[in-house]
Design a protein around this motif. Structure first.
Motif, PDB file in Angstrom:
ATOM      1  N   PHE A  10     -44.082 -40.513 -43.301  1.00  0.00           N
ATOM      2  CA  PHE A  10     -45.000 -40.965 -44.564  1.00  0.00           C
ATOM      3  C   PHE A  10     -44.166 -41.066 -45.729  1.00  0.00           C
ATOM      4  O   PHE A  10     -44.797 -41.135 -46.892  1.00  0.00           O
ATOM      5  CB  PHE A  10     -46.391 -39.694 -44.658  1.00  0.00           C
ATOM      6  CG  PHE A  10     -47.130 -40.467 -43.426  1.00  0.00           C
ATOM      7  CD1 PHE A  10     -47.900 -41.186 -43.295  1.00  0.00           C
ATOM      8  CD2 PHE A  10     -47.300 -39.085 -42.564  1.00  0.00           C
ATOM      9  CE1 PHE A  10     -48.717 -41.440 -42.073  1.00  0.00           C
ATOM     10  CE2 PHE A  10     -48.395 -39.134 -41.485  1.00  0.00           C
ATOM     11  CZ  PHE A  10     -49.131 -40.358 -41.383  1.00  0.00           C
ATOM     12  N   LEU A  11     -42.928 -41.288 -45.714  1.00  0.00           N
ATOM     13  CA  LEU A  11     -41.961 -41.516 -46.837  1.00  0.00           C
ATOM     14  C   LEU A  11     -42.410 -42.867 -47.337  1.00  0.00           C
ATOM     15  O   LEU A  11     -42.882 -43.769 -46.595  1.00  0.00           O
ATOM     16  CB  LEU A  11     -40.479 -41.393 -46.474  1.00  0.00           C
ATOM     17  CG  LEU A  11     -40.065 -39.953 -46.348  1.00  0.00           C
ATOM     18  CD1 LEU A  11     -38.647 -40.157 -45.903  1.00  0.00           C
ATOM     19  CD2 LEU A  11     -40.173 -39.142 -47.487  1.00  0.00           C
ATOM     20  N   PRO A  12     -42.533 -43.094 -48.564  1.00  0.00           N
ATOM     21  CA  PRO A  12     -41.913 -42.288 -49.942  1.00  0.00           C
ATOM     22  C   PRO A  12     -42.944 -41.399 -50.241  1.00  0.00           C
ATOM     23  O   PRO A  12     -42.732 -40.506 -51.145  1.00  0.00           O
ATOM     24  CB  PRO A  12     -41.775 -43.206 -50.783  1.00  0.00           C
ATOM     25  CG  PRO A  12     -42.553 -44.319 -50.639  1.00  0.00           C
ATOM     26  CD  PRO A  12     -42.964 -44.289 -49.230  1.00  0.00           C
ATOM     27  N   TYR A  13     -44.097 -41.055 -49.681  1.00  0.00           N
ATOM     28  CA  TYR A  13     -45.147 -40.215 -50.349  1.00  0.00           C
ATOM     29  C   TYR A  13     -45.158 -38.856 -49.913  1.00  0.00           C
ATOM     30  O   TYR A  13     -45.412 -37.957 -50.562  1.00  0.00           O
ATOM     31  CB  TYR A  13     -46.738 -40.835 -49.646  1.00  0.00           C
ATOM     32  CG  TYR A  13     -46.757 -42.344 -49.872  1.00  0.00           C
ATOM     33  CD1 TYR A  13     -46.984 -42.725 -51.267  1.00  0.00           C
ATOM     34  CD2 TYR A  13     -46.668 -43.316 -49.147  1.00  0.00           C
ATOM     35  CE1 TYR A  13     -47.224 -43.892 -51.634  1.00  0.00           C
ATOM     36  CE2 TYR A  13     -46.836 -44.646 -49.449  1.00  0.00           C
ATOM     37  CZ  TYR A  13     -46.943 -44.999 -50.613  1.00  0.00           C
ATOM     38  OH  TYR A  13     -47.154 -46.225 -50.941  1.00  0.00           O
ATOM     39  N   ALA A  14     -44.770 -38.651 -48.567  1.00  0.00           N
ATOM     40  CA  ALA A  14     -44.608 -37.289 -48.153  1.00  0.00           C
ATOM     41  C   ALA A  14     -43.387 -37.156 -47.175  1.00  0.00           C
ATOM     42  O   ALA A  14     -43.532 -38.024 -46.191  1.00  0.00           O
ATOM     43  CB  ALA A  14     -45.681 -36.710 -47.661  1.00  0.00           C
ATOM     44  N   THR A  18     -45.430 -33.991 -39.320  1.00  0.00           N
ATOM     45  CA  THR A  18     -46.811 -34.488 -39.116  1.00  0.00           C
ATOM     46  C   THR A  18     -46.845 -34.545 -37.585  1.00  0.00           C
ATOM     47  O   THR A  18     -46.531 -34.895 -36.636  1.00  0.00           O
ATOM     48  CB  THR A  18     -47.258 -35.632 -39.748  1.00  0.00           C
ATOM     49  OG1 THR A  18     -46.827 -35.789 -41.192  1.00  0.00           O
ATOM     50  CG2 THR A  18     -48.843 -36.027 -39.575  1.00  0.00           C
ATOM     51  N   GLN A  55     -36.387 -43.345 -47.339  1.00  0.00           N
ATOM     52  CA  GLN A  55     -37.283 -43.704 -48.560  1.00  0.00           C
ATOM     53  C   GLN A  55     -37.824 -45.131 -48.405  1.00  0.00           C
ATOM     54  O   GLN A  55     -39.004 -45.423 -48.883  1.00  0.00           O
ATOM     55  CB  GLN A  55     -36.670 -43.545 -50.008  1.00  0.00           C
ATOM     56  CG  GLN A  55     -36.281 -42.195 -50.244  1.00  0.00           C
ATOM     57  CD  GLN A  55     -37.662 -41.385 -50.313  1.00  0.00           C
ATOM     58  OE1 GLN A  55     -38.793 -41.839 -51.014  1.00  0.00           O
ATOM     59  NE2 GLN A  55     -37.681 -40.102 -49.777  1.00  0.00           N
ATOM     60  N   ARG A  57     -38.201 -47.112 -45.693  1.00  0.00           N
ATOM     61  CA  ARG A  57     -39.020 -47.301 -44.204  1.00  0.00           C
ATOM     62  C   ARG A  57     -38.895 -48.530 -43.958  1.00  0.00           C
ATOM     63  O   ARG A  57     -39.796 -49.262 -43.754  1.00  0.00           O
ATOM     64  CB  ARG A  57     -40.424 -46.922 -44.724  1.00  0.00           C
ATOM     65  CG  ARG A  57     -40.526 -45.579 -44.744  1.00  0.00           C
ATOM     66  CD  ARG A  57     -40.400 -44.523 -43.956  1.00  0.00           C
ATOM     67  NE  ARG A  57     -41.657 -44.618 -42.873  1.00  0.00           N
ATOM     68  CZ  ARG A  57     -41.611 -44.354 -41.504  1.00  0.00           C
ATOM     69  NH1 ARG A  57     -40.283 -44.058 -40.883  1.00  0.00           N
ATOM     70  NH2 ARG A  57     -42.416 -44.763 -40.744  1.00  0.00           N
TER      71      ARG A  57
END
Length: 84
Positions: A10-14, A18, A55, A57
């Motif tokens: 889930f980059l760049p957000y987290a 997961t 970052q 993706r």
């Protein structure tokens, strides 16, 4: 079922690790002393999902994608119509 995704999916957000957890609705509650319905849990570790884990993706459409493999290997379940 538990499907483990790579850290950074889930980059760049987290950048946290997961997992996807799948449940199946089983109908009426269990009676006291009744055996649990879940006897097995299916685990799958996704190591590559066709995007870079940096970052940016960046898509890699020709690269390996374990998500399709997970879908193909997910065990088929017979579900009684009473539980739909």
């Amino acid at each position: 079922a538990v499907i483990s995704l790579p850290a950074g999916v889930f980059l760049p957000y987290a950048g946290v690790k997961t997992s996807i957890i799948l449940f199946q609705k089983a109908g009426l509650p269990l009676a006291p002393g009744e055996e649990p319905r879940t006897r097995e849990v299916w685990f799958y570790d996704v190591e590559d999902e066709a995007f870079s884990l940096d970052q940016k993706r960046t898509a890699r459409p020709q690269g390996p994608n374990d998500l399709w493999d997970a879908l193909a290997k997910f065990p088929a379940r017979d579900v009684s119509p009473a539980y739909h």
